[in-house]
Structure formats: C-alpha cells, structure tokens
Design a protein around this motif. Structure first.
Motif, PDB file in Angstrom:
ATOM      1  N   LEU A 316       0.840  -1.196   0.000  1.00 47.12           N
ATOM      2  CA  LEU A 316       0.000   0.000   0.000  1.00 47.12           C
ATOM      3  C   LEU A 316       0.874   1.243   0.000  1.00 47.12           C
ATOM      4  O   LEU A 316       1.758   1.401   0.848  1.00 47.12           O
ATOM      5  N   ARG A 317       0.605   2.127  -0.963  1.00 46.06           N
ATOM      6  CA  ARG A 317       1.349   3.384  -1.045  1.00 46.06           C
ATOM      7  C   ARG A 317       0.446   4.442  -1.638  1.00 46.06           C
ATOM      8  O   ARG A 317      -0.143   4.224  -2.722  1.00 46.06           O
ATOM      9  N   ASP A 318       0.330   5.581  -0.929  1.00 43.47           N
ATOM     10  CA  ASP A 318      -0.485   6.714  -1.383  1.00 43.47           C
ATOM     11  C   ASP A 318      -1.912   6.277  -1.738  1.00 43.47           C
ATOM     12  O   ASP A 318      -2.522   6.777  -2.692  1.00 43.47           O
ATOM     13  N   ARG A 360      -3.534  -3.146 -10.107  1.00 42.20           N
ATOM     14  CA  ARG A 360      -3.230  -2.133  -9.092  1.00 42.20           C
ATOM     15  C   ARG A 360      -4.546  -1.508  -8.658  1.00 42.20           C
ATOM     16  O   ARG A 360      -5.274  -0.953  -9.479  1.00 42.20           O
ATOM     17  N   PHE A 361      -4.854  -1.644  -7.389  1.00 39.54           N
ATOM     18  CA  PHE A 361      -6.126  -1.155  -6.875  1.00 39.54           C
ATOM     19  C   PHE A 361      -6.012   0.310  -6.476  1.00 39.54           C
ATOM     20  O   PHE A 361      -5.252   0.672  -5.585  1.00 39.54           O
ATOM     21  N   ALA A 362      -6.784   1.170  -7.153  1.00 40.16           N
ATOM     22  CA  ALA A 362      -6.918   2.562  -6.738  1.00 40.16           C
ATOM     23  C   ALA A 362      -7.868   2.611  -5.541  1.00 40.16           C
ATOM     24  O   ALA A 362      -8.552   1.640  -5.235  1.00 40.16           O
ATOM     25  N   PRO A 363      -7.916   3.735  -4.824  1.00 37.85           N
ATOM     26  CA  PRO A 363      -8.818   3.827  -3.669  1.00 37.85           C
ATOM     27  C   PRO A 363     -10.258   3.436  -3.999  1.00 37.85           C
ATOM     28  O   PRO A 363     -10.915   2.746  -3.213  1.00 37.85           O
ATOM     29  N   GLU A 364     -10.754   3.887  -5.167  1.00 35.73           N
ATOM     30  CA  GLU A 364     -12.137   3.544  -5.510  1.00 35.73           C
ATOM     31  C   GLU A 364     -12.305   2.048  -5.784  1.00 35.73           C
ATOM     32  O   GLU A 364     -13.388   1.474  -5.572  1.00 35.73           O
ATOM     33  N   ASP A 375      -9.833   6.689   3.362  1.00 31.25           N
ATOM     34  CA  ASP A 375      -9.939   8.099   3.743  1.00 31.25           C
ATOM     35  C   ASP A 375     -11.168   8.396   4.595  1.00 31.25           C
ATOM     36  O   ASP A 375     -11.217   9.432   5.273  1.00 31.25           O
ATOM     37  N   HIS A 376     -12.177   7.543   4.516  1.00 32.69           N
ATOM     38  CA  HIS A 376     -13.365   7.790   5.337  1.00 32.69           C
ATOM     39  C   HIS A 376     -13.875   6.479   5.943  1.00 32.69           C
ATOM     40  O   HIS A 376     -15.064   6.193   5.942  1.00 32.69           O
TER      41      HIS A 376
END
Length: 627
Positions: A316-318, A360-364, A375-376
């Motif tokens: 996990l990064r950024d 690669r999994f983005a936040p969404e 983030d929430h």
C-alpha cells in the motif's frame, strides 16, 4: 456483487445451453434457485417439467431448521435434484459454496465448456441483495485452449464435488453401472469432463475436507510472496466465538503470520459490529495491537452487511494497493472457518481460492471490490459492539433423516416394474410405498413391484415404521424424471406443440390456437356420411402432420438434429386426441410410414441419428396401435 451478478454465473456463453451443474452451499432458497435454473436452462418450470431432464444437482448442509425440514422434493424446482444428506457429526457444518457448470451447443449435446464459481454467498436472495459478497469465476473451453492453471482449478473442484458427494450424501445409483445411471447421468458427464482437465499444476482452488484452509492459504502466500508486503486487509461475515476475556482473537494472530510482512505493516479488519463475536470485547478495550478495526464500506450505499470472507496481502502506497495476493471463499476468519477441517468431529467443510491480484487497486477499487475506504473508514462506537450470532457453527439441530428408499426406476423388461433403489444402510426395515392411483402397500428390499399397463407413476411416496414420510423421484425407461406425457385437448394443440421447436422460452399458449378441432356436429347427417366425413378429416389431419413435420425437420441444421429427435420422441408420446388416433387406426392411416421416406426426413441425419429416428417413429406407431 448484486443479485444480477450472482445470477449471471448461471447464464450460458453465447450460442450454448446449460448441460449440467453441481451446486454446493450451506443454504439455498427456492425462489433464488428457481431463477438460477431458469437462467441456466433458458426454460420456465412447465417447460422443464415437460423436458423431464435433471440438469442441476444440489448439495446443501443437512441440518434441519425451522425453515428446512426436508430436501427439495421432486418437481418442486423442475430440472433440479437435491441429494439426501448422510448422518454426520451434528457439530460438523457443510459451509462450502461452489458452482461447477457445464454448457453444450444443444440440449442433447456433450459439454464443450465448463465454468467454476467459488463464492462467499449462499444461493439465496438474502446473499444476493442484502449482503456484501465476492465471487471468483473461471471459464474453461474443452477445445484444448484453456490455460493450465484454469484446467487445474476445474479438475480440483470436480474432485472435491465427487468426494463430498461420496462422504456426505446418499447417491442411490452409485452401485449401478454408469450406463444404467439415469438420475445422475448428466452429473457423471460433468464430473468426467472436469477430471479430464487434470494437470500437474497446483490449483488455486482449495477446500477443507481433510486439511484446514489456513494451512493452505499460508503455504500459497509464503511460497509466492518473495518481498515483504506492508498491507494486510481482511474481511469476514463472522468471527470466532467469544472466550469471556477481552483479548485479541487467536485467529488474528494467525492472520499476522500468513504472509511475509514488513516490521510494522498496516493491518485492517472489516467487522460488522452487530455480529463481531470475540472481536467485540477486544475492540471495546481500544487496544487492538496494531490492527485498525472498522466497519465495511458499501460503495453502492445499499446498506448491505458484510458476508464476504477474504484476506488481501499487498503493498500500500499513497492509497494504492499493488503486488497483491487474495484469498476469498466460504471460510470465515474464525477457528471453525479456517482452522478446522471436515475430518474432525466439529470441523467445517469450506472452499476457497487463492490467487495473485495483478491489478493495481486505486482507492475507488478498494472501496468497490474489498469494501474498504481508507480516507473515510468508519470507526465503531464502543456501545455499538455486540457479540451477535456466530454464523459458521451449526444450530443444535439433527441431520435430516434420509428415506429408506432413495428413488425408483421404471423398467420394461422382462415385465413393466419399479426397481427400488434402497439406501445402502437400510436392512430389514419395514417400509410402505404408494403413488397416485395406488394405495400404500408394504415392500422389502428384495421385492419386485410390478406395474399395470396403464400405470406410469411419476413420484414415489415412502413411509417407514415410525410413520415418517418422504417423496422421492421416479425415473422412467427413457431417463426422464417425474415425467408425464403432455395432454392436448385438440389435434391443433398437439400439432402446435410438436412444431414448437426450438422450444420457445414462454409458457403461455395462445387462446386462438384451437381453430381446428376434431369435434364435429353430425346432427342430421346419416351414418355413412358421418363416417366419410370422419375419414376425410383424418386423411386431412394425417397429410398435414406429415407435411409440416417433414418441412420443419428438412430445414433444421445438423446441430439441432439430436435435440429434434428427443423432442419428437416426447411429443409422439403425448396425448394426441384419442378419437383421431382411433380413426387413423380404423382406416389404417400410418403417418409414420410416410415420415420414413428419404425425401421427408432430414438430409443431414447420421447413421446413428437415422436409426434413432426410425426407432422413434416405430415406437410411436406401436403405441398408437397403428401396427
């Protein structure tokens, strides 16, 4: 995963139809299973009943409950057969969730394509609509182009189904030669096709019939992950039972050792606070020892509850996760779910899959696929934590009692009789049977049950000496289950059904189909004239039948001919108006002789199909008394 996503598992590939399916789950609800079978076959209940084939084989956990006091009786979901459970340790739960499906180019053709689905969901609309679930699907064409790892998974799943069936369920036809197994004929084909895919590759598919899931997950993670990962994300529908002490659940310590991690990895556990089990007391302390324990996130905002079970290990990064490996399956992150196996007295039978996540999994993506919003992420208030129910342990209920007679077959030689297929451990039991039109009578294991010429029972009622009752399937001589010939009031209706090929996916018949009728007003007509009119009508009907059947079958492509022969056989066994058949018989009008002519039959018949075609025609002519 939505309800449509779960049902999509059963939709055939383009240009194919469902051939056979083996479904394994803890629970299955009638409404969902009916919709699944309809997607798989493309046919509604009445059409499947008229087809008379078993295409879907169901294996559910055998514990009784307030909503489950029997297996699905024959005909409840046409085309589906549920196996009777064996008596096993009451503390052992069948919790696995798997679908293995075969597809063919035609309804009578051999499979050309297999599909394996490993799920976290049961076969219910509760899972499909109210819960956050995951499913992993792999499609394997049988033309030699499938990847070795996909072949290995399907072969391993097929072996699991076969072993599970032998250990946990009664298979009444197991003692019969393969060619004589009619009830499970398509399941035999499915399992053989899966076994033919075996390779020397290690499958991603895992199960806990003999070995806990945890050992297999850890083995695969540690052999595949060469560099330390800094991220561990876990989710589970249920966690282990509380011990009475506020301490880290033992399984969390096991999860920390699953992969190769950096010194201080980021660990996240998604937990439903209302059914947290041992996590509740631990989380209330606020000292979660390097774990972030939060609520799952529903990206669709449908207020669904987490039921998926998974472990993701990655970097996990950024906010982006990469270089991942994932376990998903039926096994909860509990002692029962991943630390026991089916060979122990109170062990669960679970299934899962472990595979590399190249994406690669983005936040969404993490929010949508793994139900975590970094983030929430929503923390849980201390007052919201509750032990709740523990969902991967059986209720204190007995295993359903299997009937002493599991099924029956109709045999025609040397005399018409019922062959009773008894449960293998039933010896010396006092058993009675009956069916529609026949009152109860006693039978023993060696008894021969003769049938009258007009008796065609479709389901067998069984009663033991304790007055417990069951309904079990009857398979006719043609391999059809619970089948009765369709009945038509008029010749027009019978002809319309015969010409309804390929079978349309609608059940309703048009109200105006009965323009022609063999009911004729003969008031005031002399006997001789009435006879001539009757003969004239019969000649017209015979000519129309020959003409329209010949036109249809002559235009059919080669790929449809086996299905057409099966359809012809069913429809000629149907109840055409007896008055018309009597007239044909009286005036020696044998329509089947004409349909044998080369110019009236399909030009594409192979030698084997031609022999089958003649067999169908000759059999119909004899049954109608035309020869």
């Amino acid at each position: 995963m939505s309800a449509e996503t779960l049902l999509d598992i059963f939709v055939p590939p383009e240009g194919m139809v469902g051939h056979s399916a083996a479904l394994v789950a803890m629970t299955g609800a009638e409404d969902f299973l009916e919709d699944a079978v309809q997607r798989f076959t493309g046919l509604r209940p009445q059409q499947r009943a008229e087809l008379g084939k078993v295409l879907v084989y169901l294996m559910l956990d055998g514990h009784s409950s307030s909503s489950r006091q029997e297996v699905f009786p024959p005909g409840r979901i046409p085309g589906l057969h549920e196996f009777q459970p064996r008596s096993v340790d009451r503390g052992s739960l069948l919790h696995a969730k798997v679908a293995l499906l075969a597809f063919a180019p035609s309804r009578t053709g051999a499979p050309v394509h297999l599909r394996l689905a490993v799920l976290t969901a049961n076969f219910t609309y509760t899972s499909a609509r109210q819960q956050l679930e995951l499913v992993w699907v792999v499609d394997v064409p049988l033309d030699g182009t499938a990847r070795p790892e996909d072949r290995a998974d399907v072969a391993a799943a097929g072996a699991f189904v076969e072993t599970l069936l032998a250990r946990r369920f009664h298979r009444d036809e197991q003692s019969l030669a393969p060619r004589d197994r009619k009830l499970t004929a398509r399941l035999d084909v499915l399992l053989w096709a899966a076994s033919s895919l075996a390779t020397n590759r290690k499958p991603r598919f895992i199960h806990s019939l003999d070995r806990p899931l945890y050992d297999q997950i850890r083995e695969r993670f540690r052999s595949a992950i060469d560099k330390p990962r800094n991220f561990l994300l876990c989710g589970s529908g249920f966690y282990e039972e509380p011990s009475g002490k506020a301490r880290k659940p033992a399984v969390f310590g096991k999860l920390e050792d699953l992969g190769v991690f950096t010194p201080k990895p980021y660990r996240v556990a998604l937990v439903e606070p209302g059914k947290a089990g041992a996590v509740a007391d631990w989380a209330r302390t606020g000292e979660t020892e390097g774990w972030e324990v939060v609520r799952p996130f529903d990206a669709l905002d449908h207020n669904r509850h987490l039921h998926a079970k998974f472990v993701y290990v990655g970097y996990l990064r950024d906010g982006y996760a990469s270089n991942g490996w994932l376990y998903l399956g039926s096994g909860n992150l509990s002692r029962r779910g991943i630390l026991t196996h089916g060979g122990t007295p109170e062990g669960n039978v679970e299934t899962g899959v472990v595979f590399e996540v190249a994406e690669r999994f983005a936040p969404e993506d993490l929010e949508r696929w793994l139900f975590w919003a970094q983030d929430h992420a929503e923390a849980v208030d201390e007052d919201d934590w509750a032990v709740g129910q523990v969902g991967d342990a059986p209720d204190a209920q007995p295993i359903l009692e299997a009937p002493p007679i599991l099924s029956a077959t109709i045999e025609t030689t040397p005399a018409r009789r019922l062959r009773l297929l008894w449960r293998e451990d039933t010896v010396g039991a006092r058993v009675s049977i009956s069916w529609t039109g026949r009152d109860w009578f006693d039978v023993q294991r060696a008894d021969e049950v003769l049938l009258k010429d007009d008796e065609n029972p479709t389901a067998l009622h069984v009663r033991d000496e304790s007055d417990r009752k069951w309904v079990v399937p009857i398979v006719d001589a043609a391999g059809r289950v619970g089948w009765q010939p369709p009945r038509f009031d008029t010749y027009a209706d019978a002809l319309a059904a015969l010409l309804d090929f390929p079978i349309r996916p609608a059940e309703a018949t048009d109200d105006d189909d009965g323009e022609e009728s063999d009911d004729r007003d003969t008031n005031g007509t002399g006997t001789g004239e009435a006879i001539e009119q009757e003969k004239s009508y019969a000649l017209h009907a015979a000519a129309e039948l020959v003409e329209k059947v010949a036109a249809l079958q002559s235009a059919l492509p080669e790929s449809m001919l086996d299905d057409w022969l099966d359809h012809l056989d069913r429809m000629f066994r149907a109840s055409f108006p007896e008055a018309l058949i009597t007239t044909w018989r009286t005036h020696r009008l044998d329509v089947f002789v004409h349909l044998r002519e080369p110019e009236l039959r399909s030009p594409h018949l192979t030698d084997k199909q031609r022999a089958r075609y003649f067999e169908v025609l000759d059999g119909a002519a004899r049954s109608w008394g035309l020869r």
